[in-house]
Design a protein around this motif. Sequence first.
Motif, short mmCIF file in Angstrom:
data_model
loop_
_atom_site.label_atom_id
_atom_site.label_comp_id
_atom_site.label_asym_id
_atom_site.label_seq_id
_atom_site.Cartn_x
_atom_site.Cartn_y
_atom_site.Cartn_z
N GLN A 1 -32.37 29.95 16.94
CA GLN A 1 -32.75 29.60 18.32
C GLN A 1 -31.65 30.01 19.30
O GLN A 1 -31.92 30.59 20.36
CB GLN A 1 -33.03 28.11 18.42
CG GLN A 1 -33.46 27.64 19.78
CD GLN A 1 -34.92 27.95 20.08
OE1 GLN A 1 -35.74 27.98 19.19
NE2 GLN A 1 -35.22 28.19 21.33
N ILE A 2 -30.40 29.71 18.95
CA ILE A 2 -29.27 30.06 19.82
C ILE A 2 -29.17 31.58 19.95
O ILE A 2 -29.01 32.11 21.06
CB ILE A 2 -27.95 29.48 19.28
CG1 ILE A 2 -27.98 27.96 19.31
CG2 ILE A 2 -26.76 30.01 20.09
CD1 ILE A 2 -26.84 27.30 18.56
N TRP B 1 -28.58 24.39 19.55
CA TRP B 1 -27.36 23.65 19.23
C TRP B 1 -27.71 22.24 18.75
O TRP B 1 -27.16 21.76 17.76
CB TRP B 1 -26.45 23.61 20.45
CG TRP B 1 -25.21 22.79 20.25
CD1 TRP B 1 -24.07 23.16 19.59
CD2 TRP B 1 -25.00 21.46 20.70
NE1 TRP B 1 -23.17 22.14 19.63
CE2 TRP B 1 -23.71 21.08 20.30
CE3 TRP B 1 -25.77 20.55 21.41
CZ2 TRP B 1 -23.18 19.83 20.58
CZ3 TRP B 1 -25.25 19.31 21.69
CH2 TRP B 1 -23.96 18.96 21.27
N ALA B 2 -28.64 21.58 19.44
CA ALA B 2 -29.04 20.22 19.06
C ALA B 2 -29.66 20.21 17.66
O ALA B 2 -29.39 19.32 16.86
CB ALA B 2 -30.02 19.65 20.08
N ARG C 1 -30.30 20.88 11.04
CA ARG C 1 -31.24 21.99 10.90
C ARG C 1 -30.54 23.28 11.34
O ARG C 1 -30.96 23.96 12.27
CB ARG C 1 -32.49 21.71 11.72
CG ARG C 1 -33.23 20.48 11.19
CD ARG C 1 -34.25 19.90 12.13
NE ARG C 1 -35.26 20.83 12.56
CZ ARG C 1 -36.17 20.54 13.49
NH1 ARG C 1 -36.16 19.36 14.06
NH2 ARG C 1 -37.06 21.42 13.86
N GLY C 2 -29.43 23.58 10.64
CA GLY C 2 -28.53 24.65 11.02
C GLY C 2 -29.15 26.02 11.15
O GLY C 2 -28.98 26.70 12.17
N ALA D 1 -31.98 14.31 26.55
CA ALA D 1 -32.61 13.82 25.33
C ALA D 1 -34.12 14.00 25.42
O ALA D 1 -34.77 14.41 24.46
CB ALA D 1 -32.26 12.36 25.10
N GLY D 2 -34.67 13.73 26.59
CA GLY D 2 -36.11 13.92 26.77
C GLY D 2 -36.50 15.38 26.71
O GLY D 2 -37.51 15.73 26.12
N LEU D 3 -35.69 16.23 27.33
CA LEU D 3 -36.00 17.66 27.31
C LEU D 3 -35.92 18.22 25.90
O LEU D 3 -36.77 19.00 25.48
CB LEU D 3 -35.02 18.43 28.21
CG LEU D 3 -35.19 18.26 29.70
CD1 LEU D 3 -34.07 18.96 30.44
CD2 LEU D 3 -36.54 18.81 30.15
N LEU D 4 -34.89 17.82 25.15
CA LEU D 4 -34.72 18.34 23.80
C LEU D 4 -35.73 17.75 22.84
O LEU D 4 -36.05 18.35 21.82
CB LEU D 4 -33.30 18.08 23.30
CG LEU D 4 -32.21 18.83 24.06
CD1 LEU D 4 -30.84 18.42 23.54
CD2 LEU D 4 -32.38 20.33 23.93
#
Length: 166
Positions: free
Chosen positions: A57-58, A43-44, A50-51, A6-9
């Motif tokens: 990004q993916i 993915w997040a 925010r599809g 969660a922190g990284l994302l």
Amino acid sequence: MKLDSAGLLGKSIDNSQVIREVDPRSSRELFWLILLGAVLLGWALAMQGRGAEGIAQIQQGIVAWQAIGTPHMRAGFLVRLAEAYGTVGSVTEGLAALAEALSIVNATDDRTAELYRVKGDLLWQTGSRPEEAEACFQQALTIARGQQARSLELRAALRLSRLWQQ
């Protein structure tokens, strides 16, 4: 070492800039982690609504991953891409990504329950093929049980029960 995802994302990092600046020859493991982070961030983003941004990004992470010549993990990235496509209603693109992932999985004999769960979700979204979605959820359950992966088994079982409730 435990990573706080969660922190990284949640960090405001322009992953595309970092990807361009890291020399993969000098720090391959770091580069792999950055690419993994790019895919997971995408993915997040998609899961948060925010599809389009997440899909881009993916895709960028997958292209960069392929450029360094590392085939492992690609199937998992394609599953995440398919799931992101599902958030924007692009079922056809999601199923195409899953077909590619399935060909990789079949070639490496590395079965993944998530692939079948996401495929079931996408087929269920179309509304026209509930029996195919059910078969995918059942396959996901079988694989998860075989791998003793309780969380994946639970995810597939929940989807199957929701399908049966309709």
